[in-house]
Design an enzyme around this catalytic site. Structure first.
Site, PDB file in Angstrom:
ATOM      1  N   GLY A  11      29.308  16.364  58.037  1.00 41.19           N
ATOM      2  CA  GLY A  11      29.875  15.854  59.267  1.00 41.19           C
ATOM      3  C   GLY A  11      28.705  15.233  60.187  1.00 41.19           C
ATOM      4  N   ASN A 112      24.076  22.814  57.440  1.00 34.22           N
ATOM      5  CA  ASN A 112      24.221  24.228  56.679  1.00 34.22           C
ATOM      6  C   ASN A 112      24.532  23.718  54.930  1.00 34.22           C
ATOM      7  OD1 ASN A 112      23.521  26.650  57.214  1.00 34.22           O
ATOM      8  ND2 ASN A 112      25.264  26.814  58.765  1.00 34.22           N
ATOM      9  N   THR A 134      23.265  18.860  63.148  1.00 35.19           N
ATOM     10  CA  THR A 134      24.630  19.451  63.380  1.00 35.19           C
ATOM     11  C   THR A 134      24.741  19.708  64.868  1.00 35.19           C
ATOM     12  OG1 THR A 134      25.945  21.362  62.822  1.00 35.19           O
ATOM     13  CG2 THR A 134      23.627  21.755  62.548  1.00 35.19           C
ATOM     14  N   ILE A 135      25.722  19.401  65.234  1.00 40.06           N
ATOM     15  CA  ILE A 135      26.148  19.696  66.689  1.00 40.06           C
ATOM     16  C   ILE A 135      26.488  21.216  66.719  1.00 40.06           C
ATOM     17  CG2 ILE A 135      27.448  17.356  66.986  1.00 40.06           C
ATOM     18  CD1 ILE A 135      30.006  19.141  67.000  1.00 40.06           C
ATOM     19  N   ASP A 136      26.464  21.879  65.725  1.00 38.63           N
ATOM     20  CA  ASP A 136      26.777  23.394  65.555  1.00 38.63           C
ATOM     21  C   ASP A 136      25.589  24.280  66.059  1.00 38.63           C
ATOM     22  OD1 ASP A 136      29.426  22.458  64.846  1.00 38.63           O
ATOM     23  OD2 ASP A 136      28.953  23.128  62.736  1.00 38.63           O
ATOM     24  N   MET A 178      33.826  22.671  69.519  1.00 34.97           N
ATOM     25  CA  MET A 178      33.556  22.847  67.966  1.00 34.97           C
ATOM     26  C   MET A 178      32.375  23.918  67.782  1.00 34.97           C
ATOM     27  SD  MET A 178      33.753  19.265  66.292  1.00 34.97           S
ATOM     28  CE  MET A 178      35.128  18.438  65.651  1.00 34.97           C
ATOM     29  N   GLY A 179      31.876  23.945  66.761  1.00 35.67           N
ATOM     30  CA  GLY A 179      30.851  25.026  66.276  1.00 35.67           C
ATOM     31  C   GLY A 179      30.955  25.632  64.978  1.00 35.67           C
ATOM     32  N   ARG A 284      31.176  14.952  68.841  1.00 37.23           N
ATOM     33  CA  ARG A 284      30.449  14.390  67.641  1.00 37.23           C
ATOM     34  C   ARG A 284      30.204  12.758  68.012  1.00 37.23           C
ATOM     35  NH1 ARG A 284      32.548  16.759  62.236  1.00 37.23           N
ATOM     36  NH2 ARG A 284      32.666  14.528  61.697  1.00 37.23           N
TER      37      ARG A 284
END
Ligand code: F6P
Length: 359
Positions: A11, A112, A134-136, A178-179, A284
């Site tokens: 993503g 990841n 990553t935004i997570d 999100m996450g 995002r």
């Protein structure tokens, strides 16, 4: 002559272009004869030999632009052994492209899942350097990933905006953030936006505790309650189920996402009106924050320095305010979760925020 491949995988997130630019500018600074191959749409481009020979101009004017100039795709690691549409082997195709282009190194910007494939390529003899995006913020081995801070600003802004409308109505508002399977974004945005209840996957929630928190606020004369809920948050009952059982339960109840499921339970028990907001991919999108631009640029510069020094098999990472490296094998396949015992959780509880559990 130095040949460097670059790809963005998984993503997208903010500051991918800033990181790409950081790598390229540093390489051009040190080498007159560097050739950068930009693979299209992540590993897919590497597999199918779809690339562009980049020029210095390609990296101009992209620092503040969201998305990725290279394009990206999800190439799930679990399907790595399934052949491509033309029957060719995915791993073999990637190795062949690398060898045919005579690459000295491949720079992979990924989260990841992408790190598992990156490590597989390393184990197969390719010179790999990765950057954590990553935004997570769930990538092991780095204190923070670029994209997280920009998404946090957007998620916080969404809670701020809900606050003003919430103050005009007697309602419960649920913001689903999100996450993936972690609660970094929701925990931070929840605190930054002043949410009353924060629900994250690492702390399965007791519905009775959530209801008590809402009821208590109503009794105190507070007109509204704001719940920041991670997309991966689970009730205690759901957490106790197998993945298969959960899927079956969710299929049967038909709710589009966890926030709607929780909202329906809240209305059924309290009779309160509930509104659900799912900002989704807005989190995002758009330009990277200044923080992410600096972080991604610094990571990019260090990645280029590793190439200059012929150091490979590493992820460039943030070690608080220092940029450092970590071996890929220590990162691949690992998820960085919020530690339920961490100081931030305790501080949220001290503030009186309900985390869905009895304290
Ligand atoms: O990993 C980033 C992320 O935005 C997650 O937060 C989210 O669960 C997922 O990607 C969404 O994926 P997609 O863009 O494939 O729908």
């Amino acid at each position: 002559m130095l040949n460097v491949g670059m790809l963005t995988s998984g993503g997208d997130c903010q500051a991918l272009n800033a990181a790409i630019r950081g790598v390229a500018k540093t390489l051009y600074h040190y080498y007159d004869d560097v050739v950068i191959y930009g693979f299209t749409d992540g590993y897919r481009g590497l597999m199918k030999k779809e690339f562009r020979v980049m020029t210095e101009r390609d990296f101009s004017g992209i620092l503040n632009i969201g998305g990725t100039i290279l394009g990206t795709s999800r190439t799930q690691y679990k399907y790595i052994n399934e052949p491509l549409e033309d029957g060719s082997d995915k791993l073999e195709s990637m190795i062949n492209t690398y060898k045919e282009l005579n690459l000295d190194c491949l720079v992979i910007l990924g989260g990841n899942g992408s790190h598992k494939t990156a490590d597989l390529l390393r184990r197969n003899g390719l010179n790999i350097i990765t950057l954590p995006k990553t935004i997570d913020n769930d990538l092991e081995g780095t204190s923070v990933s670029f994209g997280f801070n920009s998404a946090l600003e957007i998620a916080t802004n969404a809670i701020d905006r809900i606050h003003t409308t919430a103050a005009s109505h007697s309602r419960v508002f649920i913001l689903e953030l999100m996450g993936h399977k972690t609660g970094w974004l929701t925990l931070h945005a929840g605190i930054a936006g002043g949410a009353d209840i924060i629900l994250i996957p690492e702390l399965p929630y007791d519905i009775n505790v959530v209801i008590d928190a809402i009821t208590k606020r109503t009794e105190q004369g507070k007109k509204f309650t704001i719940i920041a809920m991670a997309e991966g948050a689970l009730s205690e009952e759901e957490a106790a189920m197998t993945k298969k059982q959960r899927k079956a339960t969710w299929k049967e109840d038909g709710f589009p996402s966890p926030a709607f499921r929780l909202g329906s339970r809240i209305t059924a028990i309290t009779g309160q009106e509930v509104r659900v907001t799912v900002p989704g991919h807005v989190q995002r999108g758009g330009e990277p924050s200044a923080y992410d631009r600096v972080l991604a640029t610094r990571l990019g510069v260090e990645a280029a320095r590793l190439i200059v020094n012929s150091q490979f098999g590493l992820m460039v990472c943030a070690d608080n305010d220092q940029i450092s490296t970590i071996p890929l094998e220590e990162v691949a396949g690992k998820t960085k979760l919020v530690n339920p015992e961490c100081q931030l959780i305790r501080q949220a509880e001290d503030l009186g925020i309900c985390l869905g559990q009895n304290v």
